[in-house]
Design an enzyme around this catalytic site. Structure first.
Site, mmCIF file in Angstrom:
data_model
loop_
_atom_site.group_PDB
_atom_site.id
_atom_site.type_symbol
_atom_site.label_atom_id
_atom_site.label_comp_id
_atom_site.label_asym_id
_atom_site.label_seq_id
_atom_site.Cartn_x
_atom_site.Cartn_y
_atom_site.Cartn_z
ATOM 1 N N LYS A 159 -17.348 -104.890 -8.647
ATOM 2 C CA LYS A 159 -16.329 -103.863 -8.946
ATOM 3 C C LYS A 159 -17.001 -102.512 -9.171
ATOM 4 O O LYS A 159 -18.224 -102.440 -9.276
ATOM 5 C CB LYS A 159 -15.495 -104.296 -10.146
ATOM 6 N N ARG A 213 -8.333 -108.667 -24.977
ATOM 7 C CA ARG A 213 -7.846 -107.737 -23.939
ATOM 8 C C ARG A 213 -6.815 -108.501 -23.114
ATOM 9 O O ARG A 213 -5.884 -109.034 -23.675
ATOM 10 C CB ARG A 213 -8.997 -107.271 -23.037
ATOM 11 N N TYR A 244 -27.944 -72.360 -19.021
ATOM 12 C CA TYR A 244 -26.825 -71.908 -19.857
ATOM 13 C C TYR A 244 -27.141 -72.058 -21.342
ATOM 14 O O TYR A 244 -27.698 -73.079 -21.766
ATOM 15 C CB TYR A 244 -25.580 -72.758 -19.574
ATOM 16 N N MET A 290 -24.138 -78.092 -13.545
ATOM 17 C CA MET A 290 -23.427 -78.958 -12.596
ATOM 18 C C MET A 290 -24.324 -79.350 -11.407
ATOM 19 O O MET A 290 -24.280 -80.494 -10.933
ATOM 20 C CB MET A 290 -22.163 -78.259 -12.097
HETATM 21 C C1 LIG Z 1 -14.080 -110.211 -16.407
HETATM 22 C C2 LIG Z 1 -15.495 -109.902 -16.109
HETATM 23 N N1 LIG Z 1 -16.320 -110.893 -15.758
HETATM 24 C C3 LIG Z 1 -17.626 -110.655 -15.486
HETATM 25 C C4 LIG Z 1 -18.141 -109.384 -15.586
HETATM 26 C C5 LIG Z 1 -19.602 -109.184 -15.304
HETATM 27 O O1 LIG Z 1 -20.264 -108.843 -16.480
HETATM 28 P P1 LIG Z 1 -21.824 -108.469 -16.471
HETATM 29 O O2 LIG Z 1 -21.920 -107.212 -15.658
HETATM 30 O O3 LIG Z 1 -22.123 -108.235 -17.900
HETATM 31 O O4 LIG Z 1 -22.537 -109.608 -15.871
HETATM 32 C C6 LIG Z 1 -17.313 -108.340 -15.960
HETATM 33 C C7 LIG Z 1 -17.884 -106.987 -16.093
HETATM 34 O O5 LIG Z 1 -17.534 -106.178 -16.874
HETATM 35 C C8 LIG Z 1 -15.946 -108.602 -16.233
HETATM 36 O O6 LIG Z 1 -15.113 -107.619 -16.593
#
Ligand SMILES: Cc1ncc(COP(=O)(O)O)c(C=O)c1O
Length: 373
Positions: free
Chosen positions: A34, A132, A263, A311
């Protein structure tokens, strides 16, 4: 010479995945890609992770699922996050498994799967203590599993949870183990009624912390990027850093004592010195809070970043005598010669975690993926 580049060592991704696979034994590895692969470039990293033995890939959003699915990497795909109705359609259209934790969402997913003409594969999320997304009550998760299994538009693919403190081994209340204690009976009850369901809980830290958390599959993000889950030295766990952030010295100027840089005049030369200007700034993800508070590698040596990070530029003190010339490579993260600056070092300076350092490198910096060995 490039203004800025994030070099991505795909061989290291592959080796990190092999390292995790060795730790996991029989359990499968799901590579979490992700947020554009934690800023590394999701598609290239996902390919290297699959080459390193990951048999599943996980993302947070439907858009990310579509990007990964288009690469057709031959691994299972799971969207972890909450989804709007429109996102459900996107995720289903690209063949991603979905996360479900309420009866209302289960019904919605079933209806959208029916409309799409293909059953949806769902993973039920137990909130064993993260506080969560997910369902707190294990009995509700077991009931939801029965409803999914009985629905012809759904397929029960998995049951999962996520740890709040896996990366805090000093957590004396043992909250990590409390979460495991809550999740284990829920997973066991669902597995007893629905053999073949994939049970998963561990993130990277949990993989190293306890084999009890491995179950059928681990979802690893940070470790596949060679970032240490405990904000320590990744090499101490056999992980190799993947990303380096490189630029160059665009100008070298003589500063008389008292001359300020940048700056707000937040740094002034204490004596006559040479200052290098590097064309990288917070527009690239080098945080302004690093003003007067980090080093940059040039010529295989550390030089202090001096003055305000702007920047598009930052300045470094090269000292009263220097052989650095315009065009020399400047390294903000990574190795140069014998010296190395790790994302963990910048994270500590910024009171954050290595995840935020690599995710924070902006899209203005091209990612250059180097092929796996
Ligand atoms: C639901 C979930 N599983 C697994 C992971 C992977 O975690 P990590 O990057 O600490 O291995 C994440 C990352 O935030 C996550 O949100």
């Amino acid at each position: 010479m490039e203004r800025a580049v994030a070099r991505i060592d795909l061989g290291a991704v592959r080796a990190n995945c092999e390292r995790l696979r060795a730790e996991l034994g029989e359990a499968r590895l799901c590579a979490v890609v992700k947020a554009d692969g934690y800023g590394h470039g999701a598609v290239a990293v996902a390919g290297a992770a699959v080459a390193g033995g990951a048999s599943a890939l996980a993302v947070a959003t439907a858009g990310e699922a579509a990007t990964i699915a288009a690469a057709d990497l031959g691994a299972d795909l799971l969207t972890l996050g909450s989804l709007t109705e429109a996102e459900v359609d996107v995720a289903l259209a690209v063949g991603s498994d979905l996360s479900v934790w309420t009866e209302g969402f289960r019904v919605l997913v079933a209806a959208r799967a029916r409309a799409a003409g293909r059953p949806a594969r769902v993973h039920l999320k137990h909130d064993s203590g993260m506080g969560r997304l997910g369902t707190f009550d294990g009995a509700d998760v077991v009931a939801l599993a029965r409803a999914v299994a009985a629905d012809p538009d759904l397929e029960l693919a998995g049951v999962w949870t996520h740890f709040a403190t896996a990366d805090e081994p000093d957590d004396d209340e043992g909250y990590f183990f409390e979460q495991l204690d809550r999740f284990e009976p829920v997973a066991a009850a669902i597995r007893a009624e629905h053999p073949g369901v994939t049970v998963h809980a561990a993130n990277s830290a949990a993989v190293f912390r306890s084999a009890r958390s491995h179950f059928d599959m681990a979802r690893c993000g940070v470790a596949i990027y060679g970032l240490d889950p405990f904000q320590d030295d990744p090499r101490s766990r056999g992980l190799g850093p993947v990303l380096s952030l490189r630029s160059y010295v665009a100008a070298v100027k003589r500063f008389p004592a008292g001359q300020s840089a940048g700056y707000g005049r937040r740094w002034r030369a204490g004596e006559d010195t040479w200052v290098g200007v590097v064309p990288l700034g917070y527009g690239d993800g080098v945080r302004r809070a690093l003003t007067n508070d980090c080093d940059v590698l040039v010529g295989g040596r550390r030089h202090p970043l001096v003055g305000t990070v702007s920047m598009d530029n930052l300045t470094i003190d090269l000292g009263p005598e220097t052989d650095v010339e315009p065009g020399a490579e400047a390294v903000l993260i990574g190795r140069q010669g014998e010296e190395e600056i790790r994302a963990e070092e910048l994270a500590a300076r910024l009171a954050t975690i290595n995840y935020e350092i690599t995710c924070g490198i902006t899209s203005r910096v091209p990612r250059a993926a180097e092929a796996a060995a």
